[in-house]
Design a protein around this motif. Sequence first.
Motif, PDB file in Angstrom:
ATOM      1  N   TYR A 178      -6.809  28.859  22.509  1.00 32.23           N
ATOM      2  CA  TYR A 178      -7.887  29.565  23.247  1.00 32.23           C
ATOM      3  C   TYR A 178      -7.690  31.050  23.205  1.00 32.23           C
ATOM      4  N   TYR A 179      -6.342  31.786  23.069  1.00 28.73           N
ATOM      5  CA  TYR A 179      -5.955  33.029  23.007  1.00 28.73           C
ATOM      6  C   TYR A 179      -6.819  33.644  21.691  1.00 28.73           C
ATOM      7  N   PHE A 180      -6.551  33.162  20.633  1.00 26.71           N
ATOM      8  CA  PHE A 180      -7.216  33.623  19.415  1.00 26.71           C
ATOM      9  C   PHE A 180      -8.601  33.417  19.445  1.00 26.71           C
ATOM     10  N   ARG A 192      -6.766  16.413  22.042  1.00 27.17           N
ATOM     11  CA  ARG A 192      -5.416  15.920  22.203  1.00 27.17           C
ATOM     12  C   ARG A 192      -4.904  16.135  23.672  1.00 27.17           C
ATOM     13  N   VAL A 193      -5.163  17.310  24.412  1.00 27.77           N
ATOM     14  CA  VAL A 193      -4.755  17.219  25.825  1.00 27.77           C
ATOM     15  C   VAL A 193      -5.557  16.383  26.686  1.00 27.77           C
ATOM     16  N   ASN A 194      -6.993  16.464  26.485  1.00 28.74           N
ATOM     17  CA  ASN A 194      -7.511  15.656  27.308  1.00 28.74           C
ATOM     18  C   ASN A 194      -7.225  14.052  27.138  1.00 28.74           C
ATOM     19  N   ASN A 195      -6.902  13.710  26.072  1.00 31.17           N
ATOM     20  CA  ASN A 195      -6.196  12.401  26.032  1.00 31.17           C
ATOM     21  C   ASN A 195      -5.151  12.020  27.158  1.00 31.17           C
ATOM     22  N   GLY A 196      -4.394  12.697  27.320  1.00 33.08           N
ATOM     23  CA  GLY A 196      -3.605  12.913  28.404  1.00 33.08           C
ATOM     24  C   GLY A 196      -2.284  11.883  28.203  1.00 33.08           C
ATOM     25  N   LYS A 197      -2.078  11.346  26.922  1.00 34.53           N
ATOM     26  CA  LYS A 197      -1.005  10.467  26.906  1.00 34.53           C
ATOM     27  C   LYS A 197       0.264  11.070  25.976  1.00 34.53           C
ATOM     28  N   ALA A 230      -9.951  24.808  16.191  1.00 34.19           N
ATOM     29  CA  ALA A 230      -8.811  24.717  16.531  1.00 34.19           C
ATOM     30  C   ALA A 230      -8.901  24.228  17.955  1.00 34.19           C
ATOM     31  N   VAL A 231      -9.460  24.852  18.813  1.00 33.49           N
ATOM     32  CA  VAL A 231      -9.735  24.478  20.196  1.00 33.49           C
ATOM     33  C   VAL A 231     -10.241  22.966  20.407  1.00 33.49           C
ATOM     34  N   ASN A 232     -11.149  22.699  19.731  1.00 33.36           N
ATOM     35  CA  ASN A 232     -11.904  21.557  19.831  1.00 33.36           C
ATOM     36  C   ASN A 232     -10.832  20.342  19.539  1.00 33.36           C
ATOM     37  N   MET A 290      -4.985  18.429  12.684  1.00 39.96           N
ATOM     38  CA  MET A 290      -6.183  19.041  12.599  1.00 39.96           C
ATOM     39  C   MET A 290      -6.176  20.437  13.172  1.00 39.96           C
ATOM     40  N   GLY A 291      -5.640  20.592  14.277  1.00 36.63           N
ATOM     41  CA  GLY A 291      -5.612  21.886  15.174  1.00 36.63           C
ATOM     42  C   GLY A 291      -4.826  22.860  14.291  1.00 36.63           C
TER      43      GLY A 291
END
Length: 528
Positions: free
Chosen positions: A408-410, A389-394, A382-384, A369-370
């Motif tokens: 974030y940059y874009f 994905r990152v907050n899932n932590g696995k 894309a950020v969402n 998706m991102g």
Amino acid sequence: MKKTVFFLSLMFAQAVHAQTLKEAIAMTDNEQYEISGDMFKSLLQKEPANGTNWFYYGENYFKSDNLDSAAIAYSKGLQAEPGNPINLVGTGKIKLEKGLNSEARADFDKALTMSGSKTSLVQSEVAESFIRTKNKDLSYAIKLLNNAIAVDSKNAELYILLGDAYSEQNNGTLAAENYNRALDLDKKAVKAIVQKGVLYKRSTNYEGAAAEFQSAIKLNPDFAPSYRELAETYFKMRKLDEAKQSYRKYLELSKNNSMARMRYASFLFMSGDYADAQTEINQLSSIDSSNIGMLRLSSYNAFEMNDIPKAKMLMEKIMNTTIENQRTAMDYEYNGKILLKEGNDSLAAENFEKSYQIDTTKTEILQDMGSMYMKLKKYSEAVNAYERRVNNGKGLTSTDYFNLARAYYFNKDYTHADTMFAKVIELLPTWPNGILWRAQTNAQLDPDSKEGKAKPYYEKYIEVALTDTANSDKYKTGLIESYKYLGSYYYLIDKKPDECRSYWKKVLEIAPDDKQAKQVMDGLNQKK
């Protein structure tokens, strides 16, 4: 009195036919569904009014993923012996699998009331329904199994089921404890050993899992599921040759039944062996081309082999022949991929989102998706996706942090981008690209360079890039950017002309025709 007579007659009937029924059930457990089915047919020819035989006949169909035939068997069992509550468990299980939870509960409650609290069979079968189906109720299953054990404390199968319930709850300690209790009661309880292996596999302890499956094979070399689980564990360990060898043994022991071959084809697909998977699919399709599992696998595999028209045609069949709660996360994932290939981005996004909502453990879909949103320049979306994905932590890698940092940059959220690029550099301290991105991010945070926020990162980029002399060409653009920033910094902020001149000179050494560098050097030379 009638209930007492019923249970006495049921016990007598089971005693007369116990060995044959036990053998048929064992064949189901060994995933020899077709042979087991023939055995149940033979039993029912002799005793067409035996509801218990009808139930296990239905179980054979249920476990081979043939829900329609299972439902027919349970229904016929109720007609043949209305006073036997066991087939109500079967009809309840079918309803539970279809998401008809309240109707399922009504069947289960009626079965439990009819059987009473002093029998373990109905309680254990209802518990198993809540463990195995998609609509789980593990706490209730555990309660029922403890009740059943209170009645039948020497039954190893009950402890195996209780272990399975705790395993589904991710309570490895209690799961293993109950598998060991089963083995204490029955040293030959091979299913307990296999389930211990499954427990290890769930926790990604693949070495431990393989050891348990090997122990199960040593105890009973003819128990087919041991080889399937071992094959799938070898696949996780990237031992593909051993995995295929174990799967072939599984096929041999399960008598090459359709369900076993479907699992093998799925295994080949998951291992990326799409050509061999297609060979299996073609052979199975000649036997049963309408099976929903076959349609799914055929569509997924066609997509991976870049046969998009075929993948789309099969996926449309799946979507048209199933209702929403029957569709899987992979159905929506591959439908999304097909739609994305066709340029239908908005519908693709909807399908990816549905896939993730069905199975939030499959965070790989968030990467897709991102990536899609980045290509569409929909950076907030894309950020969402990447954030989830990152907050899932696995199972996160530096790539996950890098993807989120770029999003974030874009999206012009340079503060969060800097935090994520810092994480990337923490994981990959000598990766020049990560350092360059952090330099660029800090240049955005300090657009006038007054604080020199980007300075240490451009300096670090130069240091790391120059050490990789074998690949100097690929750093040319980054070095020019770094030298220009530092040259400008020493001219505008730090007021050190010699330092400024040295950096712009380095630009011309790499790119002699750079117009900006020539103009700056001409201006500096005139001020001498």
